[in-house]
Design an enzyme around this catalytic site. Structure first.
Site, PDB file in Angstrom:
ATOM      1  N   HIS A   5      50.505  67.879  38.652  1.00 21.21           N
ATOM      2  CA  HIS A   5      51.950  67.769  38.817  1.00 21.21           C
ATOM      3  C   HIS A   5      52.347  66.524  39.600  1.00 21.21           C
ATOM      4  CE1 HIS A   5      55.818  69.455  38.118  1.00 21.21           C
ATOM      5  NE2 HIS A   5      55.420  70.712  38.062  1.00 21.21           N
TER       6      HIS A   5
ATOM      7  N   ASP B 269      56.248  65.442  35.650  1.00 23.23           N
ATOM      8  CA  ASP B 269      56.948  66.714  35.798  1.00 23.23           C
ATOM      9  C   ASP B 269      56.826  67.519  34.511  1.00 23.23           C
ATOM     10  OD1 ASP B 269      57.789  66.110  38.404  1.00 23.23           O
ATOM     11  OD2 ASP B 269      59.499  64.964  37.646  1.00 23.23           O
TER      12      ASP B 269
END
Length: 441
Positions: free
Chosen positions: A412, A416
């Site tokens: 992450h 995104d």
């Protein structure tokens, strides 16, 4: 007069510091040639043969099969200065001690001196059953030794079906099945006695019923390397997973049409790899790594595609270099070659490192989905479940279609959910409509 030279375990590259002796290829008294393999070792990367840089007679070996040796420790000693009757022997060392780099000369035939023999012992003038003289038992790997040990099977009672009587895993499994079919369970190995310190009070031994049964498996070799990498991935990478179901019917039909035209067969894994490289061209954020020290995301131009392969030695991830520049036929050939090398334990360190993205086809285990751990230091992994017939709405009507679950586990930090979702949706679109790929070819 012969000179005794010591050959030490060489640096095998890729930062490896130790290796486990799997099988000795020579014995004391054998004549060896320059660059002749003398021992098979298992590192955290692969199974490799180690060649000796000297020619002569082996005078000593260091380390038992199944033991670990650090790099630089003595491996064998060789008496250099062969008699004139042995024209194939040479006194010079090649200097090529790294695995895979040897001279072009063919190894000389070596004289084997068996340390394990069966000697008939006469009793009252009659031949008695052969007595086994102590010595090393030729076994293909420590895994076979462990299998026999855990089932209380004496390897000296077996006849190996491999080259020169080498005991294979199939030989041990056959012996265990034979014992089970006769209703004779293999004897349990006797526990080693524990010696109390001098002067310590004697305590009664615990009864078997009070001792919990357990098996300890050392985390070393490939299993240890995998454990270290997965632990590091979990501790350093904040990962997330998204998944989608896709109708793979058209992809399966396209593959069947390709293979019906003749020529080398195209594997499903190769088509999925081609889809991955096309998706990474659109979403390059996922073909990257994170430099934690510099706090930078490093995007990589080339796609070196790793694929998970389960072997008897554990999970390995061979890497197809420059997969983005390869067609499906070339990818199929490399996947087949690397899979066979993984199965036989002959992958080189170079073939196990340098990956930038991993494709994990866990559908071969008969499961639909998974949330795999990212192969550190990569940023993402695509998982592919089994392809099975399922009810599916196709062109407005309910039909039976070939459905697959796709999952993407991603770091992450590098992107995104929108980027990850876009990548996975593009992969699913290519699976459902392979013609979408024509736009990027």
């Amino acid at each position: 007069m012969a000179q005794v030279l010591e050959f030490r375990l060489p640096d095998l590259g890729e930062g490896l510091t130790e290796a486990e002796i799997v099988r000795w290829l020579v014995e004391v008294g054998d004549v060896v040639a320059v660059d002749q393999p003398v021992v098979e070792v298992e590192t955290a990367k692969a199974m490799v043969d180690v060649p000796c840089p000297y020619a002569g007679v082996v005078t000593a070996r260091f380390g038992e099969e199944g033991s670990e040796l650090p790099v630089g420790s003595p491996l064998i000693t060789v008496a250099v200065g062969a008699p004139a009757s042995d024209p194939d022997a040479q006194s010079e060392g090649s200097g090529n001690v790294l695995v895979g780099y040897g001279t072009s000369q063919a190894p000389a035939r070596r004289r084997r001196v068996r340390r394990e023999q069966q000697v008939p012992v006469p009793v009252n003038g009659r031949s008695a059953p052969p007595e086994v003289v102590e010595g090393p038992v030729p076994v293909i790997s420590p895994l076979v030794r462990r299998l026999a040990r855990e089932n209380g099977l004496d390897l000296r009672e077996l006849t190996g079906s491999g080259p020169e009587g080498l005991i294979l895993r199939a030989d041990v499994e056959y012996a265990l099945r034979a014992a089970a079919s006769q209703g004779l369970p293999a004897p349990a190995p006797a526990p080693a006695p524990v010696q109390a310190p001098a002067g310590a009070p004697r305590t009664p031994a615990a009864s078997p019923a009070s001792t919990p049964a357990e098996t300890r498996v050392p985390l070393k070799g490939v299993r240890g390397a995998v454990a270290d990498k997965l632990s590091r991935s979990r501790s350093e990478i904040p990962d997330a997973t998204c998944w989608v179901d896709a109708d793979a019917t058209e992809l399966m039909r396209a593959r069947a049409a390709m293979n019906a035209t003749g020529g080398p067969k195209i594997s499903l894994l190769a088509l999925l790899a081609r889809i991955c490289t096309a998706a990474l061209a659109r979403f390059p954020e996922l073909n990257s790594t994170v430099d934690t020290a510099a706090r930078e995301i490093v995007r990589l131009d080339a796609v070196h595609l790793g694929f998970a392969a389960q072997t008897e030695r554990g999970l390995v991830v061979p890497v197809v270099k420059d997969a983005h520049a390869r067609d499906a036929e070339s990818l199929s050939a490399d996947f087949a070659r690397l899979t066979e090398a993984a199965r036989t334990g002959t992958l080189t360190p170079a073939e196990l490192t340098g990956g930038t993205f991993t494709l994990n086809n866990y559908g071969v285990f008969g499961v639909d989905g998974s949330t795999p751990i990212i192969n550190h230091p990569e940023a993402a992994m695509l998982g592919v479940g089994r392809i099975i017939p399922k009810p599916w709405v196709h062109e407005g009507e309910l039909a039976v279609r070939q459905v697959v679950q796709l999952s993407l586990t991603f770091d992450h930090r590098v992107c995104d959910g929108g980027t990850a979702g876009g990548f996975l949706r593009y992969v699913a679109d290519c699976v459902e409509q392979p013609a979408v790929l024509l736009r990027t070819l």
